[in-house]
Design an enzyme around this catalytic site. Structure first.
Site, PDB file in Angstrom:
ATOM      1  N   GLU A 181       0.816  -1.219   0.000  1.00 55.94           N
ATOM      2  CA  GLU A 181       0.000   0.000   0.000  1.00 55.94           C
ATOM      3  C   GLU A 181       0.854   1.276   0.000  1.00 55.94           C
ATOM      4  OE1 GLU A 181      -2.777  -0.402   3.243  1.00 55.94           O
ATOM      5  OE2 GLU A 181      -3.506  -2.337   2.532  1.00 55.94           O
ATOM      6  N   ASN A 224       1.872  -5.227  -3.069  1.00 53.38           N
ATOM      7  CA  ASN A 224       0.529  -5.635  -2.665  1.00 53.38           C
ATOM      8  C   ASN A 224      -0.284  -4.391  -2.314  1.00 53.38           C
ATOM      9  OD1 ASN A 224      -1.390  -7.787  -1.801  1.00 53.38           O
ATOM     10  ND2 ASN A 224      -1.130  -6.862   0.218  1.00 53.38           N
ATOM     11  N   HIS A 260     -10.575  -6.489  -1.617  1.00 57.31           N
ATOM     12  CA  HIS A 260     -11.560  -6.304  -0.552  1.00 57.31           C
ATOM     13  C   HIS A 260     -12.769  -5.603  -1.173  1.00 57.31           C
ATOM     14  CE1 HIS A 260      -9.005  -7.582   2.736  1.00 57.31           C
ATOM     15  NE2 HIS A 260      -8.055  -6.738   2.375  1.00 57.31           N
ATOM     16  N   GLU A 289      -6.189 -11.001  -0.664  1.00 47.55           N
ATOM     17  CA  GLU A 289      -6.955 -10.705   0.549  1.00 47.55           C
ATOM     18  C   GLU A 289      -8.452 -10.641   0.254  1.00 47.55           C
ATOM     19  OE1 GLU A 289      -5.390  -7.404   2.816  1.00 47.55           O
ATOM     20  OE2 GLU A 289      -3.354  -7.753   2.084  1.00 47.55           O
ATOM     21  N   ASP A 291     -12.254 -10.687   0.199  1.00 49.66           N
ATOM     22  CA  ASP A 291     -13.509 -10.866   0.921  1.00 49.66           C
ATOM     23  C   ASP A 291     -14.543  -9.954   0.280  1.00 49.66           C
ATOM     24  OD1 ASP A 291     -12.784  -8.337   1.997  1.00 49.66           O
ATOM     25  OD2 ASP A 291     -12.108  -9.215   3.883  1.00 49.66           O
TER      26      ASP A 291
END
Length: 383
Positions: A181, A224, A260, A289, A291
């Site tokens: 990030e 990432n 996400h 990651e 979800d």
């Protein structure tokens, strides 16, 4: 694939993991009479149906928000959690256990026990391990963020951290999120928030990759981030930086999108094209990651319509990975709603994983298994 299942442990005669001195004495956890029996010959699971060149992963709960919740760490306290963790996934990622505030809580002191346990668990269950994360602006300890260090001292602290952590797990963690990030949504480096970039300049990013590579030359080293799933200013900033670093011989091996998702917003239609352009640079790609959160009704239970829409978000994200030859890792950010980070950080949202709190599987789980099942074993299912 069968319809929705519930993973239950028998109330009695549970032969499960013993915990001694904080370590898992026997990482696998099985139970006589267990409704779903995992084993080396089982196929109708996420890992069992996946092509051999695609790792199916999950985050392992621990640290971070889990330490403020009213449940015990499920990795240690829940035989059911460990059984599903071992049976469904071929890759695991420590959720918070390798972030600075957890693994490096005081200057010169490291807390490796929980990650050691996860690595031992993975080894016992024939799983790979992803490392998350080495250089980030968030979840740093106070001693670091509030310390009065010179630039040379900060640089030495970062190098020591990277080489100590990566070196400890040399040959055991196959893929690292080295720089996490580092760009904002407009594609600008986080020069204010990120202590490393702010105090040491953008060149520290290349140094972080070089130091990680020195500590483990076989590990795959990744960028990432979230919000980089499609082609936009942020993902393009990573693309340009990757081009520059590769031209300078910096050991960058991959680019990963967190994914996400919030069901209030649609999915980008160019996920495959975005991953493919990094693949064309010679980088591996990954979903790291995933979800899918939703705004919950008053009773807290998703509607059938919401669950069906959620399944689509999961399968479209998986398909984008399957469509790109170099996308070899597909990771869910947890698999059970009870332990998800989403309700803690997004008030009114939840139900983001593929299983309810009682381990009942959702349509998203069945859809992923069916999607993987449709692939030819041993090959990547490309369109």
């Amino acid at each position: 694939m069968s319809t929705t299942r519930v993973f239950r442990m028998a109330a009695a005669a549970v032969a499960c993991t013993a915990i001694a001195g904080g370590l898992l004495a026997s990482p696998a956890c099985a139970a006589p009479g267990q409704e779903v029996t995992y084993g080396s010959t089982r196929q109708d699971t996420l890992r069992g149906e996946a092509p051999r060149d695609l790792l199916i992963g999950t985050a392992v709960a621990g640290g971070g928000h889990h330490e403020t919740m009213d449940y015990d760490n499920p990795f240690y306290a829940s035989p059911e959690y460990r059984t599903v963790l071992a049976g469904e996934f071929s890759s695991v990622t420590p959720e918070n256990q390798l972030k600075w505030e957890f693994v490096h809580p005081a200057q010169g002191e490291y807390n490796f026990g929980p990650t050691d346990d996860i690595v031992a668990f993975a080894r016992a269950n024939k799983q790979e391990v992803r490392g998350h994360t080495l250089l980030w602006h968030s979840q740093n300890p106070q001693w670091l963020e509030q310390g009065e260090f010179t630039a040379d001292e900060l640089r030495a602290i970062l190098k020591d951290h990277i080489q100590t952590v990566v070196g400890r797990y040399r040959g055991q963690i196959y893929q690292w999120d080295v720089a996490n990030e580092i760009f904002d949504g407009r594609g600008n480096l986080r020069t204010t928030e990120n202590i490393w970039i702010r105090e040491l300049g953008p060149g520290i990013i290349a140094d972080a990759f070089r130091w990680a590579h020195e500590a483990d030359p076989e590990a795959k080293l990744f960028f990432n981030d979230y919000g980089v799933e499609g082609i936009n200013a942020k993902s393009t900033a990573y693309y340009s930086l990757a081009q520059d670093l590769l031209a300078d011989g910096v050991p960058v091996h991959g680019f990963s999108a967190q994914a996400h998702w919030d069901m209030r917003w649609g999915l980008p239609g160019d996920m495959t094209a975005n991953l493919q352009r990094f693949d064309d640079l010679g980088l591996e790609t990954a979903i790291t990651e995933l979800d899918v959160r939703m705004t919950l009704p008053e009773d807290g239970r998703p509607t059938d319509e919401q669950l069906a829409q959620q399944a689509t978000y999961y399968t479209e994200t998986l398909q984008a990975c399957l469509d790109v030859a170099g996308c070899k890792s597909f990771t869910l950010w947890g698999f059970n709603d009870q332990y998800s980070w989403v309700p803690v950080f997004f008030s009114g949202s939840g139900a983001a994983t593929v299983m309810f709190e009682d381990f009942e599987t959702k349509p998203a789980y069945d859809a992923l298994v069916q999607q993987l099942e449709a692939a030819t074993p041993g090959t990547s299912p490309r369109r």
